[in-house]
Design a protein around this motif. Structure first.
Motif, short mmCIF file in Angstrom:
data_model
loop_
_atom_site.label_atom_id
_atom_site.label_comp_id
_atom_site.label_asym_id
_atom_site.label_seq_id
_atom_site.Cartn_x
_atom_site.Cartn_y
_atom_site.Cartn_z
N LEU A 17 -2.41 -15.43 3.59
CA LEU A 17 -3.68 -16.14 3.54
C LEU A 17 -4.27 -16.29 4.94
CD1 LEU A 17 -3.32 -19.00 0.90
CD2 LEU A 17 -5.09 -17.26 1.01
N GLY A 18 -3.42 -16.64 5.90
CA GLY A 18 -3.89 -16.79 7.28
C GLY A 18 -4.46 -15.50 7.82
N ASN A 19 -3.79 -14.36 7.53
CA ASN A 19 -4.31 -13.07 7.99
C ASN A 19 -5.64 -12.75 7.33
OD1 ASN A 19 -2.15 -12.62 9.67
ND2 ASN A 19 -1.10 -11.22 8.29
N ALA A 20 -5.75 -13.03 6.03
CA ALA A 20 -7.00 -12.74 5.32
C ALA A 20 -8.16 -13.51 5.92
CB ALA A 20 -6.84 -13.05 3.83
N VAL A 23 -3.11 -11.33 -2.72
CA VAL A 23 -4.08 -11.89 -1.78
C VAL A 23 -5.01 -10.75 -1.38
CG1 VAL A 23 -4.43 -13.05 0.42
CG2 VAL A 23 -2.42 -13.60 -0.95
N ALA A 24 -6.25 -10.81 -1.86
CA ALA A 24 -7.23 -9.75 -1.61
C ALA A 24 -8.37 -10.30 -0.77
CB ALA A 24 -7.76 -9.19 -2.93
N ASP A 25 -8.89 -9.48 0.13
CA ASP A 25 -9.98 -9.91 0.99
C ASP A 25 -11.02 -8.81 1.11
OD1 ASP A 25 -9.44 -8.13 3.37
OD2 ASP A 25 -7.56 -9.23 3.39
N THR A 26 -12.15 -9.16 1.68
CA THR A 26 -13.23 -8.20 1.94
C THR A 26 -13.34 -7.94 3.43
OG1 THR A 26 -14.84 -10.02 1.98
CG2 THR A 26 -14.50 -8.89 -0.13
N GLY A 27 -12.19 -7.86 4.08
CA GLY A 27 -12.15 -7.65 5.53
C GLY A 27 -12.42 -6.21 5.91
N SER A 48 -2.29 -2.41 -0.41
CA SER A 48 -3.26 -1.31 -0.56
C SER A 48 -4.51 -1.72 0.19
CB SER A 48 -3.57 -1.05 -2.03
OG SER A 48 -4.12 -2.21 -2.64
N SER A 49 -5.20 -0.73 0.78
CA SER A 49 -6.36 -1.07 1.61
C SER A 49 -7.28 0.14 1.70
CB SER A 49 -5.89 -1.50 3.01
OG SER A 49 -6.98 -1.96 3.78
N ALA A 50 -8.53 -0.14 2.00
CA ALA A 50 -9.53 0.90 2.21
C ALA A 50 -10.44 0.46 3.35
CB ALA A 50 -10.33 1.16 0.95
N VAL A 51 -10.69 1.34 4.28
CA VAL A 51 -11.52 1.01 5.44
C VAL A 51 -12.93 0.66 4.97
CG1 VAL A 51 -12.49 1.89 7.59
CG2 VAL A 51 -10.16 2.52 6.92
N GLY A 52 -13.42 -0.49 5.46
CA GLY A 52 -14.75 -0.95 5.11
C GLY A 52 -14.85 -1.66 3.78
N VAL A 53 -13.75 -1.69 3.01
CA VAL A 53 -13.78 -2.34 1.69
C VAL A 53 -12.95 -3.62 1.69
CG1 VAL A 53 -13.24 -2.07 -0.76
CG2 VAL A 53 -14.15 -0.14 0.55
N GLY A 54 -11.73 -3.55 2.19
CA GLY A 54 -10.86 -4.72 2.21
C GLY A 54 -9.42 -4.33 1.95
N SER A 55 -8.57 -5.34 1.85
CA SER A 55 -7.14 -5.13 1.66
C SER A 55 -6.63 -6.03 0.56
CB SER A 55 -6.36 -5.41 2.95
OG SER A 55 -6.85 -4.63 4.03
N CYS A 56 -5.52 -5.63 -0.05
CA CYS A 56 -4.87 -6.42 -1.08
C CYS A 56 -3.37 -6.35 -0.85
CB CYS A 56 -5.22 -5.91 -2.48
SG CYS A 56 -4.43 -6.86 -3.82
N PHE A 57 -2.74 -7.51 -0.64
CA PHE A 57 -1.31 -7.61 -0.43
C PHE A 57 -0.69 -8.29 -1.65
CE2 PHE A 57 -3.13 -7.19 3.72
CZ PHE A 57 -2.24 -6.39 4.40
N THR A 58 0.37 -7.69 -2.19
CA THR A 58 0.98 -8.18 -3.42
C THR A 58 2.45 -8.52 -3.18
OG1 THR A 58 -0.48 -6.76 -4.72
CG2 THR A 58 1.43 -7.68 -5.84
#
Length: 599
Positions: free
Chosen positions: A347-350, A374-378, A427-437
């Protein structure tokens, strides 16, 4: 770390077979050369035979063998020969082919007239060569030798006039077989020496690799801590200097104080992550597998992190699987504190790396595990960057510029998840975000029902639950002692401070206390010694709840608990951690009093 092995212990079956086949392969060119030189001799002697058909048959047999061996040699150069069993069958059939050829030569030589005995002795020589070139492989030797020797010996002993030559041929074959067995034994011993040497090299390389990893890890720790601590303490020092009025500076603003507080928290996080990472790397990090409510833990963390997200204009949403809501049978079986550490880091990283958008936290049941996403739009990460993100002390330069951290959070979180029988994937995509499970074991037979706020309040007001405790702390470090005293007094308790374990034991002998908190490492008498001394007292202080405040070392914690400590609290302490430890100690005291009363 590695299995012990005697220098000349027999190699494994697969290794021995591979070496034997390699030896036979190396002898193939020499075998073909010997048979090529022998062919003209056989043909020349055969020209004196009464049966001309023998010469033609010899040419045909040798042509067949040459073609077969050429095909075998070509096959051994291909990838198909990597199968040891198939390769062994091919090479064994090749040796048997020559052995059968010797038998055919013996059959033709038996009807050769005046040169019969000479040709049979030449066939015996061919049998001797077959035995010699099969010596590297014991199965090939035991199968080829009888077949190759049978033809000439049977033919020589079949007639009285050639029995004397048969006796000489038998002696030659017996001597050759004996020498071949000795050679095979020596080759097998050589194989064992080679494998032992290779095994020793692998051990040395593994030790060298481990030493290099340790050296790199220590170097990374020093570099990371020097950078993070120097920068963080510099900022905190400037703010404290301004607050103290040194150098004629103006009093710091609220924003400066908050920045200094954040820097101090970052330093604590870096130190904790570094300590945990090194403990996990050395295999001394212990986790408890106890049932707990993951939904409550997740919502508590979201409640703590939501102000940070709102300060950046981010939306933080939590989605809970209806099957995991409160009052439903089933619980996660893992270490609640370590799980909180993993989720807090994600959560802190997101929040740290997401500039705009939203952060979603989802928890759901997936068979026999619970998955927390934990998914973000980073900024997102590429596949290569994502792989680097899980390596210790590695930070992604594209996204980590200007952001504090040691680069240990994700690698440590993955280690903790694995220790608890779970996993951490991303899983992650540049410009879209990341999801950590994070996936953790789930047991649907357990019932872990969290207290409601009303039940917690009623429990706090239950009879016998002390509101204010008389606490004895044993701590030689003045700063740690002052911080612990401040936290305990903030919680409403009375504090008596002893500077070492001996002084704490003496005070416990002459005065009554409700709780003892002692450091693990102290002069005069350390924490385990002080705990043992208190447990040896006469009177009610003998049953005093003891909280060991350690530096995080697993051996130190184990020594304290073995000496009589009930709870272990790791430095640096926090208000929430101390409050929880004191509450647990109070509960233990009530149980102890009830047990003694019942007895």
């Amino acid at each position: 770390m590695f299995a012990e092995r005697r220098p000349f212990e027999s190699p494994t079956r697969g290794a021995n077979l591979a070496m034997a086949l390699d030896g036979q392969t190396a002898l193939l060119p020499y075998a073909l050369g010997v048979f090529a030189v022998s062919l003209p001799i056989f043909v020349w002697v055969g020209s004196f035979a009464a049966n001309a058909f023998w010469i033609v048959a010899s040419f045909v047999v040798f042509a067949i063998n040459w073609g077969a061996f050429y095909g075998a040699v070509s096959w051994l150069r291909g990838e198909a020969s990597q199968d040891l069993k198939r390769r062994a069958r091919v090479q064994l059939l090749g040796g048997m082919l020559w052995a059968v050829t010797v038998a055919q030569l013996s059959a033709f030589a038996a009807a050769a007239g005046p040169v019969r005995e000479t040709l049979l002795l030449l066939a015996t020589a061919a049998a001797v060569m077959c035995i010699f070139f099969s010596a590297t492989s014991l199965p090939a030797l035991l199968l080829t030798a009888p077949v190759a020797a049978a033809g000439p010996l049977v033919a020589l002993f079949s007639r009285p006039e050639s029995r004397h030559a048969g006796v000489m041929a038998w002696g030659a074959i017996a001597l050759t077989l004996a020498l071949a067995l000795v050679l095979n034994r020596m080759i097998r011993r050589q194989h064992a020496m080679v494998e032992a040497h290779d095994h020793l090299i692998e051990e040395r390389l593994a030790v060298l690799d481990a030493a290099e990893r340790t050296a790199r890890s220590k170097s990374d720790i020093v570099a990371t801590l020097s950078h993070e601590i120097r920068n963080g303490l510099t900022g905190v020092t400037h703010v404290l200097a301004a607050a103290a009025g040194k150098g004629g500076r103006a009093a710091p603003s609220r924003e400066q104080l908050n920045a200094a507080l954040d820097a101090a928290h970052d330093l604590i996080a870096v130190l904790n992550a570094t300590l945990d990472s090194e403990t996990a790397e050395s295999g001394r990090l212990a986790v408890d597998a106890l049932p707990f409510d993951p939904v409550r833990l997740l919502r508590d963390l979201a409640l703590l992190e939501r102000p940070h997200a709102m300060a950046k204009g981010l939306e933080l949403a939590v989605h809970v699987d209806p099957l995991l809501e409160r009052r439903v049978l089933g619980a996660v079986l893992a270490d609640a504190m370590r799980t909180r550490q993993i989720i807090a880091n994600l959560l802190g990283n997101a929040i740290k790396y997401t500039v705009r958008g939203r952060i979603e936290v989802r928890i759901e049941r997936r068979g026999d595990v619970v998955a927390i996403e934990v998914a973000d739009t980073g900024p997102g990460l590429s596949a290569e960057e994502l792989e680097h993100a899980f390596e210790p002390f590695r930070r992604v330069e594209r996204t980590g510029a200007g952001v504090n951290g040691a680069g240990l959070g994700l690698s440590l979180s993955r280690q903790l998840a694995r220790l608890m029988g779970g996993a951490l994937e991303a899983s992650s995509a540049v410009g879209v975000g990341s999801c950590f499970t994070v996936t953790l074991p789930f047991d649907e037979t357990l019932n872990c029902v969290a207290e409601t706020e009303e039940e917690a309040a009623q429990s706090a007001e239950a009879p016998g639950a002390p509101r204010s405790l008389r606490v004895l702390i044993a701590e030689d470090d003045a700063l740690n002692a002052a911080m612990l005293r401040a936290i305990l007094e903030q919680l409403g308790h009375q504090v008596v401070h002893a500077q070492n374990g001996r002084r704490a034991a003496d005070l416990a002998r002459i005065a009554d206390f409700d709780l003892l908190m002692l450091a693990g490492r102290m002069p005069v008498l350390d924490g385990p010694g002080a705990a043992a001394a208190v447990r040896a007292l006469d009177g009610k202080n003998r049953y005093l709840p003891i909280i060991a405040v350690t530096d995080g070392d697993a051996d130190e914690a184990r020594n304290c608990t073995e000496a009589g400590a009930d709870i272990v609290l790791r430095k640096p302490v926090s208000v929430a951690g101390v409050a929880r430890a004191v509450a647990d100690a109070s509960a233990l005291q009530r149980l102890s009093v009830a047990a003694r009363a019942a007895a």
